[in-house]
Motif scaffolding. Structure first.
Motif, PDB file in Angstrom:
ATOM      1  N   SER A 107      53.235  97.234 -27.773  1.00  0.00           N
ATOM      2  CA  SER A 107      53.401  97.942 -29.526  1.00  0.00           C
ATOM      3  C   SER A 107      53.048  99.046 -28.867  1.00  0.00           C
ATOM      4  CB  SER A 107      52.995  97.289 -30.514  1.00  0.00           C
ATOM      5  OG  SER A 107      51.325  97.428 -29.913  1.00  0.00           O
ATOM      6  N   TYR A 108      53.026 100.321 -30.155  1.00  0.00           N
ATOM      7  CA  TYR A 108      52.529 101.273 -30.336  1.00  0.00           C
ATOM      8  C   TYR A 108      50.442 101.275 -30.039  1.00  0.00           C
ATOM      9  CZ  TYR A 108      50.339 106.158 -32.197  1.00  0.00           C
ATOM     10  OH  TYR A 108      50.076 106.729 -32.593  1.00  0.00           O
ATOM     11  N   LEU A 109      49.965 100.404 -30.273  1.00  0.00           N
ATOM     12  CA  LEU A 109      48.707 100.334 -30.501  1.00  0.00           C
ATOM     13  C   LEU A 109      48.208  99.852 -28.604  1.00  0.00           C
ATOM     14  CD1 LEU A 109      47.307  98.613 -34.153  1.00  0.00           C
ATOM     15  CD2 LEU A 109      47.625 101.501 -32.481  1.00  0.00           C
ATOM     16  N   GLY A 110      49.166  98.962 -28.172  1.00  0.00           N
ATOM     17  CA  GLY A 110      49.087  98.662 -26.641  1.00  0.00           C
ATOM     18  C   GLY A 110      49.269  99.977 -25.785  1.00  0.00           C
ATOM     19  N   ARG A 162      48.569 103.185 -26.907  1.00  0.00           N
ATOM     20  CA  ARG A 162      47.601 104.181 -27.038  1.00  0.00           C
ATOM     21  C   ARG A 162      46.837 103.665 -26.246  1.00  0.00           C
ATOM     22  NH1 ARG A 162      46.267 105.269 -33.292  1.00  0.00           N
ATOM     23  NH2 ARG A 162      44.601 107.174 -32.654  1.00  0.00           N
ATOM     24  N   VAL A 163      46.107 101.959 -26.315  1.00  0.00           N
ATOM     25  CA  VAL A 163      44.229 101.788 -25.468  1.00  0.00           C
ATOM     26  C   VAL A 163      45.169 101.739 -24.690  1.00  0.00           C
ATOM     27  CG1 VAL A 163      43.209  99.348 -25.528  1.00  0.00           C
ATOM     28  CG2 VAL A 163      44.068  99.781 -27.377  1.00  0.00           C
ATOM     29  N   LEU A 164      45.829 101.602 -23.470  1.00  0.00           N
ATOM     30  CA  LEU A 164      46.461 101.899 -22.286  1.00  0.00           C
ATOM     31  C   LEU A 164      46.183 103.017 -21.795  1.00  0.00           C
ATOM     32  CD1 LEU A 164      46.971 100.522 -19.192  1.00  0.00           C
ATOM     33  CD2 LEU A 164      49.877 101.660 -20.436  1.00  0.00           C
ATOM     34  N   HIS A 165      46.017 104.336 -22.819  1.00  0.00           N
ATOM     35  CA  HIS A 165      46.394 105.665 -22.698  1.00  0.00           C
ATOM     36  C   HIS A 165      44.718 105.956 -22.680  1.00  0.00           C
ATOM     37  CE1 HIS A 165      48.001 110.006 -21.819  1.00  0.00           C
ATOM     38  NE2 HIS A 165      47.678 110.229 -22.637  1.00  0.00           N
ATOM     39  N   LEU A 166      44.454 105.474 -23.454  1.00  0.00           N
ATOM     40  CA  LEU A 166      42.946 105.559 -23.749  1.00  0.00           C
ATOM     41  C   LEU A 166      41.781 105.452 -22.551  1.00  0.00           C
ATOM     42  CD1 LEU A 166      42.059 105.282 -27.533  1.00  0.00           C
ATOM     43  CD2 LEU A 166      42.195 107.604 -25.707  1.00  0.00           C
ATOM     44  N   ALA A 167      41.756 103.925 -21.817  1.00  0.00           N
ATOM     45  CA  ALA A 167      42.202 103.251 -20.902  1.00  0.00           C
ATOM     46  C   ALA A 167      41.978 104.167 -19.303  1.00  0.00           C
ATOM     47  CB  ALA A 167      41.989 102.295 -20.946  1.00  0.00           C
ATOM     48  N   ALA A 168      42.934 105.094 -20.128  1.00  0.00           N
ATOM     49  CA  ALA A 168      43.267 105.657 -18.646  1.00  0.00           C
ATOM     50  C   ALA A 168      42.993 106.936 -18.604  1.00  0.00           C
ATOM     51  CB  ALA A 168      44.825 105.645 -18.603  1.00  0.00           C
ATOM     52  N   VAL A 169      42.775 107.580 -19.672  1.00  0.00           N
ATOM     53  CA  VAL A 169      41.316 108.766 -19.635  1.00  0.00           C
ATOM     54  C   VAL A 169      40.060 108.503 -19.161  1.00  0.00           C
ATOM     55  CG1 VAL A 169      40.572 110.165 -21.334  1.00  0.00           C
ATOM     56  CG2 VAL A 169      43.168 109.353 -21.638  1.00  0.00           C
ATOM     57  N   PHE A 170      39.182 107.376 -19.808  1.00  0.00           N
ATOM     58  CA  PHE A 170      38.205 106.732 -19.310  1.00  0.00           C
ATOM     59  C   PHE A 170      38.166 106.804 -18.214  1.00  0.00           C
ATOM     60  CE2 PHE A 170      37.988 104.975 -23.580  1.00  0.00           C
ATOM     61  CZ  PHE A 170      37.344 105.857 -24.791  1.00  0.00           C
ATOM     62  N   GLY A 178      51.209 104.973 -20.003  1.00  0.00           N
ATOM     63  CA  GLY A 178      50.988 104.584 -21.462  1.00  0.00           C
ATOM     64  C   GLY A 178      51.192 106.005 -22.303  1.00  0.00           C
ATOM     65  N   GLY A 179      51.411 107.443 -21.663  1.00  0.00           N
ATOM     66  CA  GLY A 179      51.382 108.267 -22.358  1.00  0.00           C
ATOM     67  C   GLY A 179      52.887 108.094 -23.091  1.00  0.00           C
ATOM     68  N   PHE A 180      54.072 108.176 -21.876  1.00  0.00           N
ATOM     69  CA  PHE A 180      55.626 107.958 -21.718  1.00  0.00           C
ATOM     70  C   PHE A 180      55.569 106.700 -22.992  1.00  0.00           C
ATOM     71  CE2 PHE A 180      56.173 110.945 -18.383  1.00  0.00           C
ATOM     72  CZ  PHE A 180      56.811 111.348 -18.883  1.00  0.00           C
ATOM     73  N   GLY A 181      54.783 105.741 -22.394  1.00  0.00           N
ATOM     74  CA  GLY A 181      55.534 104.800 -23.766  1.00  0.00           C
ATOM     75  C   GLY A 181      55.034 105.070 -25.315  1.00  0.00           C
ATOM     76  N   LEU A 182      53.444 105.795 -25.343  1.00  0.00           N
ATOM     77  CA  LEU A 182      53.611 106.430 -26.926  1.00  0.00           C
ATOM     78  C   LEU A 182      55.212 107.376 -27.134  1.00  0.00           C
ATOM     79  CD1 LEU A 182      49.990 107.497 -26.723  1.00  0.00           C
ATOM     80  CD2 LEU A 182      51.321 105.692 -28.020  1.00  0.00           C
ATOM     81  N   VAL A 183      55.634 108.242 -26.163  1.00  0.00           N
ATOM     82  CA  VAL A 183      56.892 109.335 -26.579  1.00  0.00           C
ATOM     83  C   VAL A 183      57.526 108.017 -26.725  1.00  0.00           C
ATOM     84  CG1 VAL A 183      58.522 110.682 -25.271  1.00  0.00           C
ATOM     85  CG2 VAL A 183      55.972 110.877 -25.258  1.00  0.00           C
ATOM     86  N   VAL A 184      57.876 107.384 -26.302  1.00  0.00           N
ATOM     87  CA  VAL A 184      59.365 106.238 -27.170  1.00  0.00           C
ATOM     88  C   VAL A 184      59.116 105.781 -28.037  1.00  0.00           C
ATOM     89  CG1 VAL A 184      60.069 104.202 -26.172  1.00  0.00           C
ATOM     90  CG2 VAL A 184      59.821 106.173 -24.466  1.00  0.00           C
ATOM     91  N   ARG A 185      57.835 105.046 -28.206  1.00  0.00           N
ATOM     92  CA  ARG A 185      57.762 104.683 -29.507  1.00  0.00           C
ATOM     93  C   ARG A 185      57.762 105.677 -31.043  1.00  0.00           C
ATOM     94  NH1 ARG A 185      59.199  99.479 -29.995  1.00  0.00           N
ATOM     95  NH2 ARG A 185      58.081  98.014 -28.294  1.00  0.00           N
ATOM     96  N   LEU A 186      57.362 107.346 -30.407  1.00  0.00           N
ATOM     97  CA  LEU A 186      57.063 107.796 -31.958  1.00  0.00           C
ATOM     98  C   LEU A 186      58.831 108.618 -32.031  1.00  0.00           C
ATOM     99  CD1 LEU A 186      54.281 109.680 -30.630  1.00  0.00           C
ATOM    100  CD2 LEU A 186      54.308 108.330 -32.865  1.00  0.00           C
ATOM    101  N   GLY A 187      59.301 107.938 -30.520  1.00  0.00           N
ATOM    102  CA  GLY A 187      61.261 108.915 -31.014  1.00  0.00           C
ATOM    103  C   GLY A 187      61.109 109.961 -31.150  1.00  0.00           C
ATOM    104  N   ILE A 188      60.628 110.433 -29.633  1.00  0.00           N
ATOM    105  CA  ILE A 188      60.371 111.379 -29.018  1.00  0.00           C
ATOM    106  C   ILE A 188      61.812 112.179 -28.402  1.00  0.00           C
ATOM    107  CG2 ILE A 188      59.306 113.603 -28.463  1.00  0.00           C
ATOM    108  CD1 ILE A 188      56.991 112.707 -29.964  1.00  0.00           C
ATOM    109  N   SER A 189      62.094 112.641 -28.205  1.00  0.00           N
ATOM    110  CA  SER A 189      63.236 113.256 -27.091  1.00  0.00           C
ATOM    111  C   SER A 189      63.205 114.194 -26.632  1.00  0.00           C
ATOM    112  CB  SER A 189      64.480 112.214 -27.558  1.00  0.00           C
ATOM    113  OG  SER A 189      65.418 113.397 -28.405  1.00  0.00           O
TER     114      SER A 189
END
Length: 122
Positions: A3-6, A8-16, A57-68
């Protein structure tokens, strides 16, 4: 399917993880520090894992946001920040005398990434 939230959590955990490894490397390589090669290697691995998970996580978010393609400017800025955080770890290792500068640079880079993600200014 994640999911989008999944993502997002992965991306933030990576930043940490990235910021943790940068801070630990600043302390490890500081003049007068222990410079234990095993711990230094550990922080390099933690940084690499954080960068990899951040990319996933970032590219997952890009896909979930529908950015091309073509990417908006804020997303290109986030990718440049990802590269800078990877480069920053190398600077910490090669120029440990500037540890305080690298620590603040890591923090400022993370704040810039958060700003781009939250406001998407361009």
């Amino acid at each position: 399917m994640v999911s989008y939230l999944g993502y997002r959590v992965l991306h933030l955990a990576a930043v940490f993880l990235i910021l943790l490894s940068l801070g630990a490397a600043v302390v490890e390589f500081a003049p007068g520090g222990s410079r234990n090669p095993r711990r230094a290697g550990l922080w390099a691995v933690v940084n690499g894992v954080g960068l990899f998970l951040g990319l996933i996580g970032g590219f997952g978010l890009v896909v979930r946001l529908g950015i091309s393609w073509p990417w908006p400017g804020w997303l290109i800025g986030k990718f440049v920040i990802w590269l800078a955080l990877g480069f920053l770890f190398a600077l910490v290792k090669r120029m440990p005398d500037h540890g305080r500068l690298w620590w603040w640079a890591g923090w400022a880079t993370a704040v810039a990434a958060a700003y781009l993600a939250a406001y998407k200014p361009f």
